[in-house]
Scaffold this motif. Structure first.
Motif, PDB file in Angstrom:
ATOM      1  N   ARG A   1       1.198  -1.150  -0.039  1.00 36.31           N
ATOM      2  CA  ARG A   1       0.111   0.005  -0.035  1.00 36.31           C
ATOM      3  C   ARG A   1       1.017   1.245  -0.040  1.00 36.31           C
ATOM      4  O   ARG A   1       1.780   1.438   0.970  1.00 36.31           O
ATOM      5  CB  ARG A   1      -0.813  -0.023   1.083  1.00 36.31           C
ATOM      6  N   HIS A   2       0.848   2.047  -0.958  1.00 41.82           N
ATOM      7  CA  HIS A   2       1.647   3.213  -1.217  1.00 41.82           C
ATOM      8  C   HIS A   2       1.036   4.594  -0.677  1.00 41.82           C
ATOM      9  O   HIS A   2      -0.169   4.757  -0.934  1.00 41.82           O
ATOM     10  CB  HIS A   2       2.014   3.362  -2.661  1.00 41.82           C
ATOM     11  N   ASP A   3       1.941   5.133   0.001  1.00 41.87           N
ATOM     12  CA  ASP A   3       1.394   6.951   0.130  1.00 41.87           C
ATOM     13  C   ASP A   3       1.231   7.361  -1.134  1.00 41.87           C
ATOM     14  O   ASP A   3       2.521   7.203  -1.947  1.00 41.87           O
ATOM     15  CB  ASP A   3       2.293   7.530   1.041  1.00 41.87           C
ATOM     16  N   MET A   4       0.511   8.212  -1.546  1.00 43.33           N
ATOM     17  CA  MET A   4       0.309   8.972  -2.609  1.00 43.33           C
ATOM     18  C   MET A   4       0.229  10.552  -2.272  1.00 43.33           C
ATOM     19  O   MET A   4      -0.551  10.954  -1.477  1.00 43.33           O
ATOM     20  CB  MET A   4      -1.011   8.493  -3.206  1.00 43.33           C
ATOM     21  N   GLU A   5       1.282  11.223  -2.896  1.00 46.81           N
ATOM     22  CA  GLU A   5       1.624  12.535  -2.726  1.00 46.81           C
ATOM     23  C   GLU A   5       0.580  13.284  -3.782  1.00 46.81           C
ATOM     24  O   GLU A   5       0.668  12.928  -4.978  1.00 46.81           O
ATOM     25  CB  GLU A   5       2.963  13.135  -2.950  1.00 46.81           C
ATOM     26  N   VAL A   6      -0.193  14.362  -3.016  1.00 43.06           N
ATOM     27  CA  VAL A   6      -0.946  15.203  -4.027  1.00 43.06           C
ATOM     28  C   VAL A   6      -0.196  16.675  -4.120  1.00 43.06           C
ATOM     29  O   VAL A   6      -0.040  17.219  -3.115  1.00 43.06           O
ATOM     30  CB  VAL A   6      -2.259  15.387  -3.524  1.00 43.06           C
ATOM     31  N   TRP A   7       0.183  17.144  -5.301  1.00 40.86           N
ATOM     32  CA  TRP A   7       0.622  18.196  -5.643  1.00 40.86           C
ATOM     33  C   TRP A   7      -0.279  19.069  -6.650  1.00 40.86           C
ATOM     34  O   TRP A   7      -1.069  18.303  -7.518  1.00 40.86           O
ATOM     35  CB  TRP A   7       1.855  18.083  -6.342  1.00 40.86           C
ATOM     36  N   SER A   8      -0.074  20.410  -6.671  1.00 39.85           N
ATOM     37  CA  SER A   8      -1.138  20.930  -7.711  1.00 39.85           C
ATOM     38  C   SER A   8      -0.417  22.397  -7.906  1.00 39.85           C
ATOM     39  O   SER A   8       0.381  22.849  -7.320  1.00 39.85           O
ATOM     40  CB  SER A   8      -2.584  21.257  -7.032  1.00 39.85           C
ATOM     41  N   VAL A   9      -0.970  23.019  -8.952  1.00 43.17           N
ATOM     42  CA  VAL A   9      -0.608  24.340  -9.430  1.00 43.17           C
ATOM     43  C   VAL A   9      -1.717  25.077 -10.012  1.00 43.17           C
ATOM     44  O   VAL A   9      -2.645  24.249 -10.690  1.00 43.17           O
ATOM     45  CB  VAL A   9       0.441  24.352 -10.791  1.00 43.17           C
ATOM     46  N   LEU A  10      -2.166  26.217  -9.602  1.00 41.56           N
ATOM     47  CA  LEU A  10      -3.069  27.147  -9.874  1.00 41.56           C
ATOM     48  C   LEU A  10      -2.924  27.928 -11.187  1.00 41.56           C
ATOM     49  O   LEU A  10      -1.543  28.332 -10.987  1.00 41.56           O
ATOM     50  CB  LEU A  10      -3.662  27.590  -8.716  1.00 41.56           C
ATOM     51  N   ALA A  11      -3.921  28.282 -11.819  1.00 38.20           N
ATOM     52  CA  ALA A  11      -3.698  29.237 -13.017  1.00 38.20           C
ATOM     53  C   ALA A  11      -2.902  30.372 -12.705  1.00 38.20           C
ATOM     54  O   ALA A  11      -1.795  30.654 -13.529  1.00 38.20           O
ATOM     55  CB  ALA A  11      -5.020  29.326 -13.583  1.00 38.20           C
ATOM     56  N   PRO A  12      -3.087  31.057 -11.616  1.00 38.83           N
ATOM     57  CA  PRO A  12      -2.390  32.281 -11.518  1.00 38.83           C
ATOM     58  C   PRO A  12      -1.060  32.024 -11.131  1.00 38.83           C
ATOM     59  O   PRO A  12      -0.033  32.908 -11.432  1.00 38.83           O
ATOM     60  CB  PRO A  12      -3.139  33.049 -10.016  1.00 38.83           C
ATOM     61  N   GLU A  13      -0.579  30.978 -10.489  1.00 41.58           N
ATOM     62  CA  GLU A  13       0.691  30.711  -9.913  1.00 41.58           C
ATOM     63  C   GLU A  13       1.263  30.380 -11.268  1.00 41.58           C
ATOM     64  O   GLU A  13       2.728  30.489 -11.489  1.00 41.58           O
ATOM     65  CB  GLU A  13       0.728  29.454  -8.899  1.00 41.58           C
ATOM     66  N   TRP A  14       0.846  29.427 -12.103  1.00 39.94           N
ATOM     67  CA  TRP A  14       1.319  29.106 -13.238  1.00 39.94           C
ATOM     68  C   TRP A  14       2.017  30.266 -14.269  1.00 39.94           C
ATOM     69  O   TRP A  14       3.038  30.406 -14.646  1.00 39.94           O
ATOM     70  CB  TRP A  14       0.589  28.006 -14.200  1.00 39.94           C
ATOM     71  N   ARG A  15       0.808  31.061 -14.231  1.00 38.22           N
ATOM     72  CA  ARG A  15       1.123  32.458 -15.270  1.00 38.22           C
ATOM     73  C   ARG A  15       2.296  32.989 -14.688  1.00 38.22           C
ATOM     74  O   ARG A  15       3.117  33.674 -15.401  1.00 38.22           O
ATOM     75  CB  ARG A  15      -0.265  33.192 -15.406  1.00 38.22           C
TER      76      ARG A  15
END
Length: 186
Positions: free
Chosen positions: A166-180
């Protein structure tokens, strides 16, 4: 269809379509053990019919505007790919992912391809949030999230059973304003 150059090293991003089934199967066979260390990507593609079925499922997802699959070619040879899963234009969210065979690693292919796809998702499709979910032990994938300027949102502890573990899963994200902001600062 299109082919987008990813630099001067012969790398290209192209749609990965059902008619690529034989090439896709050969690619998976070259890298199956490596590719499937953390997720069972393409596990049902054990023959040409199975490979075509996997690719058709993603082609149907593209037609339904719920997913898309893109191959990474290096000097004319398929070495991996990037994809959008759970693409929800109405909500402005989706998940991105990748896979590579060993011949495609260490070249920044996924990072370069994902920059193209993230620009498209945010600017053309109006996405607000793109997630990247990877096994905690999958350092190359987590490094892509870091290079893309994503933020680690958290860990889903022992949430994904694969390979008897059973693996731990990391959740990462980027939001549109951060990307821009990050893109404009490059």
């Amino acid at each position: 269809m299109y082919a987008i150059s990813l630099g001067d090293d012969g790398a290209e991003l192209r749609p990965l379509e059902p008619w690529h089934a034989e090439e896709f199967l050969a690619h998976l066979e070259r890298g199956r053990e490596f590719i499937n260390r953390f997720v069972p990507f393409g596990e049902k593609a054990t023959d040409v019919a199975g490979a075509r079925e996997v690719l058709q499922r993603h082609a149907d997802g593209r037609a339904a505007d719920t997913s898309s699959l893109h191959g990474l070619w290096l000097d004319g040879r398929l070495v991996g790919g990037v994809l959008f899963l759970n693409f929800d234009a109405a909500q402005g969210t989706c998940e991105a992912g990748c896979w590579l065979e060993p011949a495609g690693t260490g070249r920044g292919l996924v990072t370069r391809a994902m920059r193209v796809l993230l620009d498209w998702a945010f600017e053309e499709r109006g996405m607000h949030r793109v997630e990247w979910i990877a096994a905690a032990g999958n350092e190359p994938s987590l490094n892509v999230a870091r290079r893309l300027g994503m933020t680690r949102d958290g860990v889903l502890r022992q949430s994904y059973p694969h390979g008897g573990v059973r693996h731990d899963m990391e959740v990462w994200s980027v939001l549109a304003p951060e990307w821009r902001a990050a893109r404009d600062g490059r």
